[in-house]
Design a protein around this motif. Structure first.
Motif, short mmCIF file in Angstrom:
data_model
loop_
_atom_site.label_atom_id
_atom_site.label_comp_id
_atom_site.label_asym_id
_atom_site.label_seq_id
_atom_site.Cartn_x
_atom_site.Cartn_y
_atom_site.Cartn_z
N VAL A 341 81.77 78.97 79.16
CA VAL A 341 82.41 78.47 80.22
C VAL A 341 82.29 78.93 81.46
N ALA A 342 81.45 79.56 81.97
CA ALA A 342 79.82 79.39 82.93
C ALA A 342 79.51 78.18 83.03
N ASP A 343 78.92 77.61 81.94
CA ASP A 343 78.64 76.02 82.25
C ASP A 343 79.63 74.57 82.96
N PHE A 344 80.97 75.27 83.03
CA PHE A 344 82.20 74.17 84.06
C PHE A 344 82.60 75.08 85.35
N ARG A 345 81.71 75.69 85.66
CA ARG A 345 81.95 76.61 87.44
C ARG A 345 81.75 76.05 87.85
N THR A 346 80.60 75.41 87.96
CA THR A 346 79.44 74.51 89.16
C THR A 346 80.18 72.45 89.39
N PRO A 347 80.69 72.01 89.83
CA PRO A 347 80.89 72.58 91.36
C PRO A 347 82.62 73.54 90.60
N ASP A 348 82.83 74.59 91.45
CA ASP A 348 84.25 75.33 91.61
C ASP A 348 85.01 74.30 92.21
N PRO A 349 86.66 73.89 91.16
CA PRO A 349 87.18 72.88 91.64
C PRO A 349 88.46 73.09 92.72
N CYS A 350 88.65 74.73 92.55
CA CYS A 350 89.61 75.49 93.73
C CYS A 350 88.90 76.82 93.67
N VAL A 351 88.10 77.42 94.80
CA VAL A 351 87.95 79.34 94.99
C VAL A 351 89.06 79.62 95.77
N GLY A 352 88.74 80.95 95.17
CA GLY A 352 89.95 81.78 95.30
C GLY A 352 91.60 81.88 93.75
N THR A 353 90.78 80.85 93.55
CA THR A 353 92.26 80.29 92.33
C THR A 353 91.27 81.58 90.41
N SER A 354 92.28 82.31 90.04
CA SER A 354 91.83 82.47 88.76
C SER A 354 91.80 80.69 87.96
N LYS A 355 90.74 80.84 86.95
CA LYS A 355 91.47 79.72 86.93
C LYS A 355 90.67 80.05 84.93
N TYR A 356 91.36 78.86 84.05
CA TYR A 356 90.69 78.96 82.45
C TYR A 356 90.41 77.74 82.28
N LEU A 357 89.88 77.54 81.12
CA LEU A 357 89.70 76.58 80.21
C LEU A 357 90.62 76.16 78.99
N GLN A 358 90.94 75.48 79.02
CA GLN A 358 92.46 74.79 78.01
C GLN A 358 92.19 73.79 77.07
N THR A 359 91.80 73.78 75.96
CA THR A 359 91.25 72.80 75.36
C THR A 359 92.69 72.15 74.55
#
Length: 463
Positions: A341-359
């Protein structure tokens, strides 16, 4: 709702469930004679997961496992070890494959002097399976109006291919490290969604030094259905994913309880981004992966929401660009795929929002070809069809492929992968046959000193 309609709905639901379980739940039987200490008892489901119905260690017939045995060892047909079925359920329920040894059932001996066998009757039931690598979160989720019912859960390691992403060989060697657990069913049964961490702190450490994973099998069912007891799944009223119950009559008619193609044809994996080491794992039991949709960000305030402040869940229009394309490039055409998941963190699409990876992905039929370094991959389609490449990679991503007579150093690096889809597609697409050498001269050398291989998946399409 009038009482007449309520009764009719219940009868229809029950009848539908009964018909489906009668059609799908054909009982399979495995018998293992207890002739020596290395007898392996193997249960397997090609589709769905194991549900143990009956089990016997002892003897109930004078004919079973009788060859070469004197009559006095076959005479007692009332011999049964207590708790055999409970032990098999804990070991095997909710798994696609279960391997155990008859040695585990010998003490106490239920009938000294009688030659015994282990016999199991089981069915294969549909289920959603989730794998969370150690330190990652397992996320269980049902559609609105449905609730989770866990069929089985296991923490440990039982193969050398699952959750191996960037792991040294010493951490994945022990593949006989398993701990069945009821913690997941205790925490998650009856809920619409549930998050649980795959960690030693939650489950204990069944094998120190081994990198482990949590494997969970569950179904989504209507609250009116009686949930199965721990490790004893009963196929009654599991819900088909499109049965949302829009309108009372329509809800009942759509409640066909089981639709098995939904389990294997359309899947979804969600990995919460907790800033720890998180592995996102996709896999196909049959066919190869084809990514349909992918999101790193947030589109719902309910997904991966546990313990998060409201302001971290408010933005439900957060999506990283090119997430689907990146997952397609990494995963399409493979039987299993692990990404960080760390490979998708940059660039951050929305700083301050708790994110998830869903496929969202499907498992589609495809032909796969593997050519070890120095060999040639041959692709071929029958007359009237042409090649269409779905994926290709050159390098090494495991320690099981192309290892014959290779030293441990040359197969140690499993984080060596060069994406070769575009090159192979340009060379082979729309041809009747095609040959490509698996060599550094063609693809370059992604990892010097590592013995590599070329892996290609393709379809044969009509012209």
């Amino acid at each position: 709702m009038p009482s007449f309609f309520r009764l009719r709905s219940a009868l229809l639901l029950t009848a539908t469930c009964y018909l489906l379980t009668a059609v799908v739940d054909s009982v399979e039987q495995a018998t293992t004679c207890d002739s020596h200490h290395l007898n392996v008892h193997h249960l397997n489901c090609e589709q769905g997961v194991i549900s143990v119905q009956q089990a016997l260690y002892g003897r109930s017939s004078s004919q079973v496992c009788s060859e070469g045995r004197p009559p006095q060892q076959l005479a007692n047909t009332q011999c049964a070890r207590p708790d055999t079925v409970d032990d098999l359920k804990k070991r095997c329920n909710g798994k696609k494959t279960c391997v155990t040894n008859t040695d585990a059932f010998r003490n106490p001996d239920p009938c000294v002097g009688t030659f015994k066998y282990l016999q199991t009757n089981f069915t294969c039931v549909p289920a959603i399976t989730v794998v969370a690598c150690e330190s990652s979160l397992a996320y269980l989720f049902c559609d609105e109006g449905l609730e989770i019912s866990v069929l089985g859960a296991d923490y440990g390691r039982r193969d050398r291919t699952t959750c191996t992403f960037r792991r040294p060989p010493g951490q994945i060697q022990n593949d006989d490290c398993r701990r069945p657990t009821e913690i997941v069913s205790t925490r998650c049964n009856g809920k619409n969604n549930c998050t649980i961490r795959a960690s030693n702190r939650v489950f204990g450490d069944p094998c120190a030094g081994t990198y482990k994973y949590l494997e969970v099998a569950y179904v989504c069912q209507y609250p009116e259905c009686h949930p199965p007891s721990h490790y004893e799944p009963v196929v009654t009223c599991f819900a088909e994913s499109t049965a949302r119950g829009k309108g009372e009559g329509k809800g009942v008619l759509l409640a066909t309880c089981l639709l098995f193609t939904a389990v294997d044809s359309a899947k979804q994996v969600t990995t919460c981004d907790t800033k720890h080491w998180q592995v996102h794992r996709l896999s196909c039991d049959h066919g190869v992966l084809k990514v349909q949709q992918a999101l790193f960000g947030r589109s719902s305030s309910l997904v991966c929401a546990k313990g998060k402040p409201q302001q971290a869940l408010a933005n439900t229009k957060c999506a990283r660009k090119n997430t689907k394309e990146d997952l397609e490039a990494s995963c399409n055409g493979k039987k299993s795929c692990e990404v960080s998941v760390a490979d998708f963190r940059t660039p951050d699409p929305c700083v301050g929002t708790s994110k998830y990876l869903q496929t969202n992905f499907t498992c589609v039929s495809a032909m796969t070809v593997v050519a070890c370094e120095g060999s040639v991959a041959h692709l071929y389609c029958e007359s009237g069809r042409f090649i269409s490449i779905t994926s290709a990679s050159y390098g090494r991503s495991d320690q099981t492929t192309c290892v014959l007579k290779r030293d441990s150093y040359s197969i140690k690096n499993v984080d060596c992968l060069h994406r070769a889809t575009n090159y192979v597609a340009k060379s082979c697409n729309r041809k009747h046959s095609c040959s490509i050498a698996a060599s550094n001269d063609v693809f370059g050398d992604p990892c010097h000193g590592t013995y590599k291989y070329l892996a290609i998946s393709y379809w044969c399409e009509l012209k």
